[in-house]
Design a protein around this motif. Sequence first.
Motif, PDB file in Angstrom:
ATOM      1  N   LEU A  32      51.196 -26.663   2.857  1.00  0.00           N
ATOM      2  CA  LEU A  32      50.189 -27.366   3.087  1.00  0.00           C
ATOM      3  C   LEU A  32      49.146 -27.742   3.814  1.00  0.00           C
ATOM      4  O   LEU A  32      49.100 -28.366   5.069  1.00  0.00           O
ATOM      5  N   THR A  33      48.733 -25.769   4.448  1.00  0.00           N
ATOM      6  CA  THR A  33      48.027 -25.819   5.581  1.00  0.00           C
ATOM      7  C   THR A  33      46.378 -25.836   5.425  1.00  0.00           C
ATOM      8  O   THR A  33      45.485 -25.336   6.384  1.00  0.00           O
ATOM      9  N   ASP A  34      46.193 -25.473   4.355  1.00  0.00           N
ATOM     10  CA  ASP A  34      44.668 -25.146   3.743  1.00  0.00           C
ATOM     11  C   ASP A  34      43.662 -26.132   4.181  1.00  0.00           C
ATOM     12  O   ASP A  34      43.677 -27.601   3.538  1.00  0.00           O
ATOM     13  N   ARG A  35      43.042 -26.667   5.017  1.00  0.00           N
ATOM     14  CA  ARG A  35      42.380 -27.350   5.130  1.00  0.00           C
ATOM     15  C   ARG A  35      41.210 -27.992   4.093  1.00  0.00           C
ATOM     16  O   ARG A  35      41.238 -29.077   3.596  1.00  0.00           O
ATOM     17  N   THR A  36      40.615 -27.040   3.555  1.00  0.00           N
ATOM     18  CA  THR A  36      39.740 -26.628   2.139  1.00  0.00           C
ATOM     19  C   THR A  36      40.175 -28.158   0.991  1.00  0.00           C
ATOM     20  O   THR A  36      40.123 -28.869   0.446  1.00  0.00           O
ATOM     21  N   ILE A  37      41.991 -26.941   0.633  1.00  0.00           N
ATOM     22  CA  ILE A  37      42.200 -27.448  -0.244  1.00  0.00           C
ATOM     23  C   ILE A  37      42.891 -29.118   0.202  1.00  0.00           C
ATOM     24  O   ILE A  37      42.761 -30.446  -0.563  1.00  0.00           O
ATOM     25  N   LEU A  38      43.442 -29.303   1.341  1.00  0.00           N
ATOM     26  CA  LEU A  38      44.144 -30.866   2.158  1.00  0.00           C
ATOM     27  C   LEU A  38      42.471 -31.743   1.611  1.00  0.00           C
ATOM     28  O   LEU A  38      43.291 -33.111   1.483  1.00  0.00           O
ATOM     29  N   ASN A  39      41.722 -31.370   2.031  1.00  0.00           N
ATOM     30  CA  ASN A  39      40.420 -32.267   2.047  1.00  0.00           C
ATOM     31  C   ASN A  39      40.006 -32.343   0.267  1.00  0.00           C
ATOM     32  O   ASN A  39      39.447 -33.847   0.067  1.00  0.00           O
ATOM     33  N   VAL A  40      39.720 -31.535  -0.323  1.00  0.00           N
ATOM     34  CA  VAL A  40      39.713 -31.876  -1.957  1.00  0.00           C
ATOM     35  C   VAL A  40      40.549 -32.064  -2.365  1.00  0.00           C
ATOM     36  O   VAL A  40      40.428 -33.391  -3.076  1.00  0.00           O
ATOM     37  N   ILE A  41      41.877 -32.414  -2.496  1.00  0.00           N
ATOM     38  CA  ILE A  41      42.735 -33.240  -2.485  1.00  0.00           C
ATOM     39  C   ILE A  41      43.162 -34.430  -1.935  1.00  0.00           C
ATOM     40  O   ILE A  41      42.692 -35.814  -2.602  1.00  0.00           O
ATOM     41  N   TYR A  42      42.576 -34.834  -0.657  1.00  0.00           N
ATOM     42  CA  TYR A  42      42.365 -36.350  -0.238  1.00  0.00           C
ATOM     43  C   TYR A  42      41.357 -36.628  -0.491  1.00  0.00           C
ATOM     44  O   TYR A  42      41.058 -38.485  -1.714  1.00  0.00           O
ATOM     45  N   ALA A  43      40.500 -36.655  -0.505  1.00  0.00           N
ATOM     46  CA  ALA A  43      38.708 -36.509  -1.529  1.00  0.00           C
ATOM     47  C   ALA A  43      39.605 -37.306  -2.909  1.00  0.00           C
ATOM     48  O   ALA A  43      38.524 -38.477  -3.421  1.00  0.00           O
ATOM     49  N   LEU A  44      40.072 -36.420  -3.896  1.00  0.00           N
ATOM     50  CA  LEU A  44      40.018 -36.783  -4.997  1.00  0.00           C
ATOM     51  C   LEU A  44      41.534 -38.054  -4.982  1.00  0.00           C
ATOM     52  O   LEU A  44      40.796 -39.250  -6.069  1.00  0.00           O
ATOM     53  N   ALA A  45      41.981 -38.414  -4.130  1.00  0.00           N
ATOM     54  CA  ALA A  45      43.005 -39.199  -4.266  1.00  0.00           C
ATOM     55  C   ALA A  45      42.673 -40.578  -4.056  1.00  0.00           C
ATOM     56  O   ALA A  45      42.671 -41.332  -4.312  1.00  0.00           O
ATOM     57  N   ILE A  46      41.610 -40.275  -2.586  1.00  0.00           N
ATOM     58  CA  ILE A  46      40.882 -41.247  -2.554  1.00  0.00           C
ATOM     59  C   ILE A  46      39.837 -41.868  -3.024  1.00  0.00           C
ATOM     60  O   ILE A  46      39.782 -43.204  -3.483  1.00  0.00           O
ATOM     61  N   LYS A  47      39.683 -41.905  -4.041  1.00  0.00           N
ATOM     62  CA  LYS A  47      38.520 -41.267  -4.893  1.00  0.00           C
ATOM     63  C   LYS A  47      38.584 -42.478  -5.709  1.00  0.00           C
ATOM     64  O   LYS A  47      39.059 -43.685  -6.327  1.00  0.00           O
ATOM     65  N   HIS A  48      40.121 -42.373  -6.465  1.00  0.00           N
ATOM     66  CA  HIS A  48      40.979 -42.132  -7.926  1.00  0.00           C
ATOM     67  C   HIS A  48      41.453 -44.145  -7.511  1.00  0.00           C
ATOM     68  O   HIS A  48      41.818 -44.789  -8.126  1.00  0.00           O
ATOM     69  N   ARG A  49      42.053 -44.247  -5.726  1.00  0.00           N
ATOM     70  CA  ARG A  49      42.069 -45.724  -5.420  1.00  0.00           C
ATOM     71  C   ARG A  49      41.723 -46.066  -4.928  1.00  0.00           C
ATOM     72  O   ARG A  49      41.818 -47.580  -5.452  1.00  0.00           O
TER      73      ARG A  49
END
Length: 125
Positions: free
Chosen positions: A69-86
């Motif tokens: 996974l190298t697409d920055r926007t996809i990684l940002n979306v996943i990161y934001a979701l994971a951090i929010k729920h964490r």
Amino acid sequence: MVCAILAKSYIEDRLVGDAKKKIYEYLIEGATSGLTDDALYSFIIKKVPKANSKRIVRAGFLALSDPSLTDRTILNVIYALAIKHRLAGDAFEEEADSGDSSTEMAETSASKTEGATATGKKRKK
């Protein structure tokens, strides 16, 4: 589609349960289709009924460690979701812990006060 194929090969190399594997795949699918935040969370919950915040966070961090996974926007979306729920999980646990400790402290101080008055009465007699 290429990301999904690469992601499947990455996840097969790891020892991951079926539920987390499905969550991981739908997380990437939803993020690549443009879903973010609550829409992505709802998409995953609809697709995988066993999904909960904890499993989504774990699948999210697994996706972040995926070298394909190298697409920055996809990684940002996943990161934001994971951090929010964490962080939401930590805040909930902290409130529960602080609520429990304050009632325990109140009960402890009340029992000490009762013990002191009972002890004081014994000394006077």
